[in-house]
Design a protein around this motif. Structure first.
Motif, mmCIF file in Angstrom:
data_model
loop_
_atom_site.group_PDB
_atom_site.id
_atom_site.type_symbol
_atom_site.label_atom_id
_atom_site.label_comp_id
_atom_site.label_asym_id
_atom_site.label_seq_id
_atom_site.Cartn_x
_atom_site.Cartn_y
_atom_site.Cartn_z
ATOM 1 N N VAL A 495 -51.163 0.962 -5.028
ATOM 2 C CA VAL A 495 -51.743 1.061 -3.841
ATOM 3 C C VAL A 495 -52.873 0.320 -4.298
ATOM 4 O O VAL A 495 -53.605 -0.320 -3.315
ATOM 5 N N ILE A 496 -53.715 -0.023 -5.360
ATOM 6 C CA ILE A 496 -54.260 -0.268 -5.979
ATOM 7 C C ILE A 496 -54.021 -1.744 -6.004
ATOM 8 O O ILE A 496 -55.624 -2.543 -5.222
ATOM 9 N N HIS A 497 -53.021 -2.767 -5.688
ATOM 10 C CA HIS A 497 -53.376 -3.827 -6.373
ATOM 11 C C HIS A 497 -53.396 -4.590 -4.383
ATOM 12 O O HIS A 497 -53.744 -5.399 -4.182
ATOM 13 N N ALA A 498 -52.478 -3.001 -3.882
ATOM 14 C CA ALA A 498 -52.327 -3.820 -2.547
ATOM 15 C C ALA A 498 -54.335 -3.721 -1.155
ATOM 16 O O ALA A 498 -53.817 -4.470 -0.624
ATOM 17 N N VAL A 499 -55.159 -3.194 -2.258
ATOM 18 C CA VAL A 499 -56.329 -2.679 -1.870
ATOM 19 C C VAL A 499 -57.385 -4.162 -2.429
ATOM 20 O O VAL A 499 -58.038 -4.800 -1.536
ATOM 21 N N ALA A 500 -56.394 -4.495 -3.540
ATOM 22 C CA ALA A 500 -57.172 -5.355 -4.028
ATOM 23 C C ALA A 500 -56.902 -6.934 -3.146
ATOM 24 O O ALA A 500 -57.437 -8.057 -2.763
ATOM 25 N N ARG A 542 -47.811 1.762 5.885
ATOM 26 C CA ARG A 542 -47.311 0.731 5.036
ATOM 27 C C ARG A 542 -46.370 1.221 4.107
ATOM 28 O O ARG A 542 -45.359 0.106 3.438
ATOM 29 N N THR A 543 -45.486 2.254 4.544
ATOM 30 C CA THR A 543 -44.979 2.694 3.374
ATOM 31 C C THR A 543 -43.393 2.065 3.299
ATOM 32 O O THR A 543 -42.805 1.459 2.522
ATOM 33 N N VAL A 544 -43.190 1.990 4.773
ATOM 34 C CA VAL A 544 -41.818 0.856 4.242
ATOM 35 C C VAL A 544 -41.825 -0.497 3.489
ATOM 36 O O VAL A 544 -40.643 -0.845 3.430
ATOM 37 N N ARG A 545 -43.150 -0.859 3.702
ATOM 38 C CA ARG A 545 -43.065 -2.565 3.499
ATOM 39 C C ARG A 545 -43.551 -2.420 2.121
ATOM 40 O O ARG A 545 -42.447 -3.020 1.215
ATOM 41 N N LEU A 546 -43.984 -1.453 1.720
ATOM 42 C CA LEU A 546 -44.516 -0.918 -0.449
ATOM 43 C C LEU A 546 -43.593 -0.441 -1.120
ATOM 44 O O LEU A 546 -43.539 -0.757 -2.110
ATOM 45 N N GLU A 562 -44.297 -11.031 -4.320
ATOM 46 C CA GLU A 562 -43.326 -11.102 -2.422
ATOM 47 C C GLU A 562 -43.866 -9.861 -1.723
ATOM 48 O O GLU A 562 -44.515 -10.058 -0.614
ATOM 49 N N ILE A 563 -43.740 -9.137 -1.948
ATOM 50 C CA ILE A 563 -44.169 -7.956 -1.779
ATOM 51 C C ILE A 563 -45.475 -8.003 -0.618
ATOM 52 O O ILE A 563 -46.190 -7.266 0.050
ATOM 53 N N MET A 564 -46.190 -8.038 -2.152
ATOM 54 C CA MET A 564 -47.827 -7.504 -1.641
ATOM 55 C C MET A 564 -48.388 -9.194 -0.586
ATOM 56 O O MET A 564 -49.179 -8.459 0.128
ATOM 57 N N ASP A 565 -47.247 -10.183 -0.653
ATOM 58 C CA ASP A 565 -47.782 -11.860 -0.136
ATOM 59 C C ASP A 565 -47.462 -10.772 1.748
ATOM 60 O O ASP A 565 -48.322 -11.246 2.519
ATOM 61 N N ASN A 566 -46.344 -10.577 1.913
ATOM 62 C CA ASN A 566 -46.059 -10.328 3.116
ATOM 63 C C ASN A 566 -46.904 -8.812 3.134
ATOM 64 O O ASN A 566 -47.278 -9.213 4.403
ATOM 65 N N PHE A 567 -47.228 -7.903 2.643
ATOM 66 C CA PHE A 567 -47.807 -6.403 3.124
ATOM 67 C C PHE A 567 -49.823 -7.406 3.998
ATOM 68 O O PHE A 567 -50.073 -6.945 5.284
ATOM 69 N N ARG A 568 -49.957 -8.290 2.421
ATOM 70 C CA ARG A 568 -51.480 -9.134 3.277
ATOM 71 C C ARG A 568 -51.215 -9.662 4.288
ATOM 72 O O ARG A 568 -52.052 -9.463 5.587
#
Length: 591
Positions: A495-500, A542-546, A562-568
């Motif tokens: 979650v922290i990395h996703a926020v970053a 975005r649980t399904v994505r993460l 890769e997941i973080m790139d798609n999340f962004r």
């Protein structure tokens, strides 16, 4: 000690000051006991991951696997609102027997899904020979009784039999009633480095005294292996190693080859053990020496010591004491007994004598220029306490506002680096310059730390809320996937990395140096935590994505990237909504 009321217990009085544990209700005493026993700096953040209490908890209220100390804790908790002079109900102690079965022999599919992952982690650690101690505790706030002790002794035998059946007979089982007496002993151990106060007769070996004008006196001599084994058998590890930052680590784990060599040396070359072993350093309250001459106070024979705690030599003592063969009388061990009354000097002696062991990695960055500067900066922050790697005995008030350096390093790495490093390279963050500089960049400030750490605290708070709702059956159907996601090991770092990854979208500007990010100076720590709440809720939606990023406990680095790139990219579609979603947060951020 005879108890007449709950406040006769120093542990209980101290617990009332730990308001940071109040959210966990009647589990607060068990959490505090675990913190004290395992020297856990950040039990508040750990709590959501280890609490299993609920309607389908298989009589396990806390299940904690700590690979650093090679220990598993299985805790059943009971807390009476009123003082019970007669002790806790024995039937609550018996519940721990079912907990052992759930942990060991029950088919994994029959374990409730809510606690299945924790049970799997514990089983895998045991099967992989990563565990030295299995603690099965019945924790309560009543005087201890012979009946509960008898029950727990029987459960310990049951667990030991189970482990033998798995081929794990070397695991030490501690099945204990942890009532007021033991809780007070745990609490006092934090205040007093030497828990043993008996006068102990010594072999009257010759030796010499060293005097110092800085507050210590030491006697150097040798003792037999049998003397050490008698101490180990009489007092146990918790008392004998009370001032040591590490207890005996065993000789069967893969990373404990040195202890295997100690045993081998004792068995194969007992006469050479004295010169092939580094020896032992022990703190004592006092010692008595007989000098042959009143004119010479340097050479003499040691008659006895008062109290003892081994601060260096736990591995030697443990190896000799747990060796199944008869101890050879020729085995001698060099030892020095030190008496000192200065708590700060005791801390220095403890750390200095353990510098060759793998202790907390942060210990050895405590003198770093960045850590020294951060400690100085935090002295001016009223609602945060930061040790910067220095070992200290903390008051309950300091514990409530502690920013734990070990956890902080993981959090900063997740924000500025990668969550895989946060989870799998916790120690290496402090040991390897490359990782250390990612976490503690030279430009980092206390304000930035508060900015990032409050994000982590907000995630922990949200995880707590979801977990408590789930345990009590109040979780809405649409929120159950969130609970599954938030229950995964290391998810906070995801979650922290996703926020970053979306922080520039949130502020709407290019950020030249992310270590400069902070909240305005007029915003306190509690307000900072609240400011992050809406961001976390949007991320967790975005649980399904993460969720796939948590596979294999964050070990798939490339997949996570890769997941973080798609999340962004997904979040970019909602960028125009950010001012509406996060108005207070955006206004509060300073670059």
């Amino acid at each position: 000690m005879k108890y007449g009321k709950l406040n006769d217990s120093p542990f209980w009085v101290s617990l009332q000051q730990r308001t940071d544990l109040a959210i966990h209700g009647n589990l607060n005493a068990a959490l505090y006991a675990l913190e004290l026993h395992n020297n856990i700096a950040d039990i508040v953040s750990l709590a959501p991951e280890i609490i299993t209490e609920g309607g389908d908890d298989e009589n396990i209220d806390l299940l904690y696997v700590d690979l650093d100390s090679a220990s598993v804790y299985v805790i059943q908790s009971f807390q009476s609102p009123l003082f019970r002079e007669q002790g806790a109900r024995p039937n609550k102690a018996r519940d721990s027997s079912y907990a052992v079965m759930a942990l060991s022999t029950m088919t994994i599919e029959d374990i409730p899904n809510r606690i299945r992952e924790q049970v799997v982690i514990a089983r895998e650690a045991i099967q992989s020979d990563l565990i030295k101690n299995l603690y099965i505790w019945f924790v309560h706030n009543c005087p201890e009784t012979d009946e509960c002790k008898r029950i727990m002794d029987g459960i310990g035998t049951q667990a030991a039999t189970m482990l033998r059946g798995l081929g794990k007979s070397s695991i030490i089982v501690d099945a204990s009633e942890v009532g007021l007496e033991t809780l007070d002993q745990l609490y006092k151990s934090q205040q007093n480095a030497i828990l043993i106060s008996d006068v102990i007769e010594t072999p009257k070996n010759a030796g010499f005294v060293e005097y110092s004008d800085t507050g210590w006196t030491a006697f150097s001599t040798s003792v037999t292996a049998s003397f050490l084994k008698n101490l180990y058998s009489r007092y146990g590890e918790d008392k004998l190693f009370s001032a040591n930052v590490r207890s005996y680590m065993g000789s069967n784990n893969k990373d404990q080859a040195i202890n295997g060599q100690i045993k081998k040396s004792a068995l194969e070359t007992p006469s050479d053990f004295y010169v092939c072993n580094n020896g032992i350093t022990a703190l004592v309250h006092d010692f008595e020496v007989k000098f042959p001459s009143e004119d010479d106070k340097n050479l003499g024979r040691l008659l006895n010591i008062t109290g003892i705690s081994i601060v260096n030599g736990a591995q030697t003592t443990g190896c000799l004491s747990t060796n199944e063969q008869v101890i050879d009388p020729r085995i001698k061990v060099a030892i020095r007994f030190i008496k000192v009354n200065d708590d700060e000097k005791v801390r220095k002696i403890t750390l200095a004598n353990n510098s060759q062991n793998k202790v907390l990695a942060s210990d050895f960055r405590s003198g770093d220029e960045v850590q020294s500067r951060l400690r100085s900066e935090f002295e001016r922050v009223g609602d945060a306490f930061y040790t910067g790697g220095l070992r200290k005995i903390l008051t309950p008030a300091q514990k409530r506002i502690l920013i734990d350096p070990e956890t902080l390093a993981q959090v900063l790495t997740a924000f500025h680096g990668h969550p895989t490093s946060s989870y799998h390279q916790k120690t290496e963050i402090w040991e390897k310059d490359e990782l250390y500089n990612i976490a503690f960049n030279a430009t980092i400030t206390s304000r930035h730390i508060l900015f990032i750490y409050s994000l982590y605290e907000a995630i922990v708070s949200y995880k707590n809320d979801i977990a408590i709702s789930n345990r009590h059956g109040n979780l809405l159907e649409q929120d159950k996937p969130k609970h599954e996601f938030l229950s995964k090991p290391g998810v906070s770092f995801i979650v922290i990395h996703a926020v970053a990854s979306i922080i520039e979208m949130i502020v709407g500007k290019v950020i030249p140096n992310k270590y400069s990010l902070s909240f305005r100076d007029d915003i306190n720590r509690e307000q900072s935590i609240q400011l992050w709440e809406n961001v976390i809720k949007q991320v967790v939606k975005r649980t399904v994505r993460l969720l796939p990023a948590t596979d294999n406990r964050l070990s798939q680095r490339a997949k996570i990237t890769e997941i973080m790139d798609n999340f962004r990219e997904d979040m970019d579609m909602f960028r125009d909504n950010f001012n509406e979603w996060f108005p207070d947060l955006i206004k509060a951020i300073k670059l």
